[in-house]
Design a protein around this motif. Structure first.
Motif, PDB file in Angstrom:
ATOM      1  N   SER A  87      41.247  26.550  63.691  1.00  8.53           N
ATOM      2  CA  SER A  87      42.237  26.079  64.826  1.00  8.53           C
ATOM      3  C   SER A  87      42.343  27.076  65.994  1.00  8.53           C
ATOM      4  N   LEU A  88      42.213  28.131  65.702  1.00 12.60           N
ATOM      5  CA  LEU A  88      42.295  29.351  66.874  1.00 12.60           C
ATOM      6  C   LEU A  88      41.029  29.220  67.709  1.00 12.60           C
ATOM      7  N   GLY A  89      39.799  28.873  67.273  1.00 13.22           N
ATOM      8  CA  GLY A  89      38.533  29.007  67.886  1.00 13.22           C
ATOM      9  C   GLY A  89      37.924  30.143  67.103  1.00 13.22           C
ATOM     10  N   VAL A  90      38.193  30.494  66.176  1.00 15.34           N
ATOM     11  CA  VAL A  90      37.639  31.986  65.427  1.00 15.34           C
ATOM     12  C   VAL A  90      36.291  31.025  64.718  1.00 15.34           C
ATOM     13  N   SER A  91      35.230  31.855  64.615  1.00 10.96           N
ATOM     14  CA  SER A  91      33.784  31.394  64.465  1.00 10.96           C
ATOM     15  C   SER A  91      33.236  31.906  63.104  1.00 10.96           C
ATOM     16  N   HIS A  92      33.832  33.260  62.802  1.00 11.58           N
ATOM     17  CA  HIS A  92      33.111  34.005  61.693  1.00 11.58           C
ATOM     18  C   HIS A  92      34.434  34.578  60.985  1.00 11.58           C
ATOM     19  N   VAL A  93      34.135  35.108  59.706  1.00 19.32           N
ATOM     20  CA  VAL A  93      35.038  35.737  59.020  1.00 19.32           C
ATOM     21  C   VAL A  93      34.228  36.742  57.937  1.00 19.32           C
ATOM     22  N   LEU A  94      34.962  38.217  58.023  1.00 22.59           N
ATOM     23  CA  LEU A  94      34.366  38.997  56.967  1.00 22.59           C
ATOM     24  C   LEU A  94      35.070  38.656  55.570  1.00 22.59           C
ATOM     25  N   ILE A  95      34.074  38.792  54.531  1.00 23.38           N
ATOM     26  CA  ILE A  95      34.802  38.515  53.014  1.00 23.38           C
ATOM     27  C   ILE A  95      34.328  39.802  52.424  1.00 23.38           C
ATOM     28  N   GLY A  96      35.032  40.375  51.409  1.00 23.94           N
ATOM     29  CA  GLY A  96      34.698  41.423  50.554  1.00 23.94           C
ATOM     30  C   GLY A  96      34.416  42.522  51.195  1.00 23.94           C
ATOM     31  N   HIS A  97      35.089  43.040  52.303  1.00 23.82           N
ATOM     32  CA  HIS A  97      34.807  44.561  52.824  1.00 23.82           C
ATOM     33  C   HIS A  97      35.368  45.462  51.822  1.00 23.82           C
ATOM     34  N   SER A 107      38.357  41.380  43.897  1.00 25.73           N
ATOM     35  CA  SER A 107      37.415  41.410  42.991  1.00 25.73           C
ATOM     36  C   SER A 107      36.149  40.560  43.386  1.00 25.73           C
ATOM     37  N   ASP A 108      35.149  40.423  42.774  1.00 28.24           N
ATOM     38  CA  ASP A 108      34.082  39.533  42.811  1.00 28.24           C
ATOM     39  C   ASP A 108      34.300  38.386  42.694  1.00 28.24           C
ATOM     40  N   GLU A 109      35.422  37.941  41.907  1.00 29.99           N
ATOM     41  CA  GLU A 109      35.796  36.567  41.913  1.00 29.99           C
ATOM     42  C   GLU A 109      36.390  36.109  42.899  1.00 29.99           C
ATOM     43  N   ASP A 110      37.309  36.960  43.437  1.00 26.70           N
ATOM     44  CA  ASP A 110      38.174  36.446  44.519  1.00 26.70           C
ATOM     45  C   ASP A 110      37.245  36.384  45.895  1.00 26.70           C
ATOM     46  N   VAL A 111      36.234  37.243  46.112  1.00 26.26           N
ATOM     47  CA  VAL A 111      35.293  37.338  47.082  1.00 26.26           C
ATOM     48  C   VAL A 111      34.484  35.827  47.041  1.00 26.26           C
ATOM     49  N   ASN A 112      33.926  35.468  45.702  1.00 25.81           N
ATOM     50  CA  ASN A 112      33.670  34.096  45.572  1.00 25.81           C
ATOM     51  C   ASN A 112      34.421  32.834  45.899  1.00 25.81           C
ATOM     52  N   GLU A 147      24.498  42.553  41.683  1.00 30.27           N
ATOM     53  CA  GLU A 147      25.595  41.906  40.824  1.00 30.27           C
ATOM     54  C   GLU A 147      26.671  41.258  42.102  1.00 30.27           C
ATOM     55  N   GLN A 148      26.986  41.969  42.931  1.00 29.78           N
ATOM     56  CA  GLN A 148      27.933  41.997  43.885  1.00 29.78           C
ATOM     57  C   GLN A 148      27.473  40.539  44.633  1.00 29.78           C
ATOM     58  N   VAL A 149      26.135  40.449  44.941  1.00 32.04           N
ATOM     59  CA  VAL A 149      25.594  39.209  45.547  1.00 32.04           C
ATOM     60  C   VAL A 149      25.425  38.151  44.860  1.00 32.04           C
ATOM     61  N   LYS A 150      25.028  38.376  43.662  1.00 35.37           N
ATOM     62  CA  LYS A 150      25.005  37.151  42.513  1.00 35.37           C
ATOM     63  C   LYS A 150      26.286  36.685  42.406  1.00 35.37           C
ATOM     64  N   ASN A 151      27.076  37.391  42.107  1.00 34.58           N
ATOM     65  CA  ASN A 151      28.703  36.940  41.920  1.00 34.58           C
ATOM     66  C   ASN A 151      29.368  36.232  43.078  1.00 34.58           C
ATOM     67  N   LEU A 153      27.732  34.568  45.300  1.00 31.57           N
ATOM     68  CA  LEU A 153      27.316  33.402  45.765  1.00 31.57           C
ATOM     69  C   LEU A 153      27.293  32.335  44.394  1.00 31.57           C
ATOM     70  N   LEU A 154      27.988  32.555  43.544  1.00 29.37           N
ATOM     71  CA  LEU A 154      28.164  31.686  42.366  1.00 29.37           C
ATOM     72  C   LEU A 154      28.794  30.214  42.887  1.00 29.37           C
ATOM     73  N   GLY A 155      27.866  29.078  42.399  1.00 29.47           N
ATOM     74  CA  GLY A 155      28.577  27.843  42.779  1.00 29.47           C
ATOM     75  C   GLY A 155      28.200  27.399  44.276  1.00 29.47           C
ATOM     76  N   VAL A 156      27.496  28.261  45.137  1.00 32.52           N
ATOM     77  CA  VAL A 156      27.322  27.879  46.466  1.00 32.52           C
ATOM     78  C   VAL A 156      26.412  26.997  46.562  1.00 32.52           C
ATOM     79  N   ALA A 157      26.591  25.743  47.308  1.00 29.23           N
ATOM     80  CA  ALA A 157      25.689  24.597  47.470  1.00 29.23           C
ATOM     81  C   ALA A 157      24.446  25.063  48.271  1.00 29.23           C
ATOM     82  N   HIS A 158      23.096  24.433  47.779  1.00 28.87           N
ATOM     83  CA  HIS A 158      21.924  25.054  48.648  1.00 28.87           C
ATOM     84  C   HIS A 158      22.041  24.741  50.101  1.00 28.87           C
TER      85      HIS A 158
END
Ligand code: PEP
Length: 253
Positions: A87-97, A107-112, A147-151, A153-158
């Motif tokens: 709603s602010l017009g932000v376009s990107h967000v960092l996740i899991g820095h 955790s990896d689960e939070d990142v997912n 492992e970090q990448v796979k965790n 991306l778990l459940g991400v739709a194609h």
């Protein structure tokens, strides 16, 4: 495959409202006239996002948040939702820095969870991964990063996978002045691309942008960007100075 580079700055816990405005005006002038500009992204603290979006209305600089929560609303004191950012017009967000992971127990689960929530809206996620020094010295870089990448991306739709940006940020290189060599970065970026390809196929992997982060400065940017699998940089310290950050953007093109 030609991928448009992204040059991103993460301000962390730095800059007030007026400092942010001054920086963005200076950066806009500093990068005016660049042919074929990369995507330029600045991630300020959340309280400065509105100012930053306002100061960049003319385009050329995108604004991202440094973090987000996976719920839309409710009793989650201190958290910010994707809907609020959108709603602010932000376009990107960092996740899991890595600072979120190390200092705030993410955790990896939070990142997912965060990634899945972001992908249900319109923000572009920049998912950060990277090994600590002890893991590199023990020869575990490959395993940890995959492992970090796979965790994540778990459940991400194609159909959502194409929106994801990944950032390889070896923790030992963040804020230390000790950047990974271009070859070290490229090796891990190739591995990340292959891991994403194994999940979503070659077409998604070919389009995937993988940024390098860790002590990037105007002098080491060109060498990193010359590598085949380095599609941009995520910059901490050197993104706080508009002149230095403009130098990185110029060195990247
Ligand atoms: C970062 O925190 O994402 C980062 C890469 O920091 P620095 O450029 O200061 O190493």
């Amino acid at each position: 495959m030609s991928r448009r580079p992204i040059i991103a700055g993460n301000w962390k816990l730095n800059k007030t409202h007026s400092e942010a405005r001054q920086f963005l005006l200076k950066l806009r002038n500093g990068i005016a006239g660049i042919d074929n500009p990369p995507e330029v992204l600045i991630c300020p603290p959340s309280v400065v996002l509105e100012t930053a979006v306002d100061a960049t209305r003319e385009g050329g600089i995108a604004i991202g948040a440094q973090n987000v929560y996976w719920e839309s609303a409710g009793a989650f004191t201190g958290e910010i939702s994707t809907e609020m950012l959108e709603s602010l017009g932000v376009s990107h967000v960092l996740i899991g820095h890595s600072e979120r992971r190390a200092l705030f127990g993410e955790s990896d689960e939070d990142v997912n969870r965060k990634l899945l929530k972001v992908l249900s809206g319109t923000l572009t996620p920049v998912v950060c991964v990277g090994e600590v020094l002890a893991e590199r010295e023990a020869g575990k870089t490959e395993h940890v990063v995959v492992e970090q990448v796979k965790n994540a991306l778990l459940g991400v739709a194609h159909e959502h996978a194409r929106r994801i940006v990944l950032a390889y940020e070896p923790v030992w290189a963040i804020g230390t002045g000790l950047s990974a060599t271009p070859d070290q970065a490229n090796t891990v970026h190739g591995l990340i691309r292959r891991s994403v390809g194994a999940i979503f196929g070659d077409a998604v992997a070919d389009e995937l942008r993988v940024l390098y982060g860790g002590s990037v400065n105007p002098d080491n940017t060109a060498g990193l960007m010359a590598e085949s699998d380095v599609d941009g940089v995520l910059v901490g310290g050197a993104s706080l100075d508009a002149g230095a950050f403009a130098g990185i953007i110029r060195a990247a093109v």
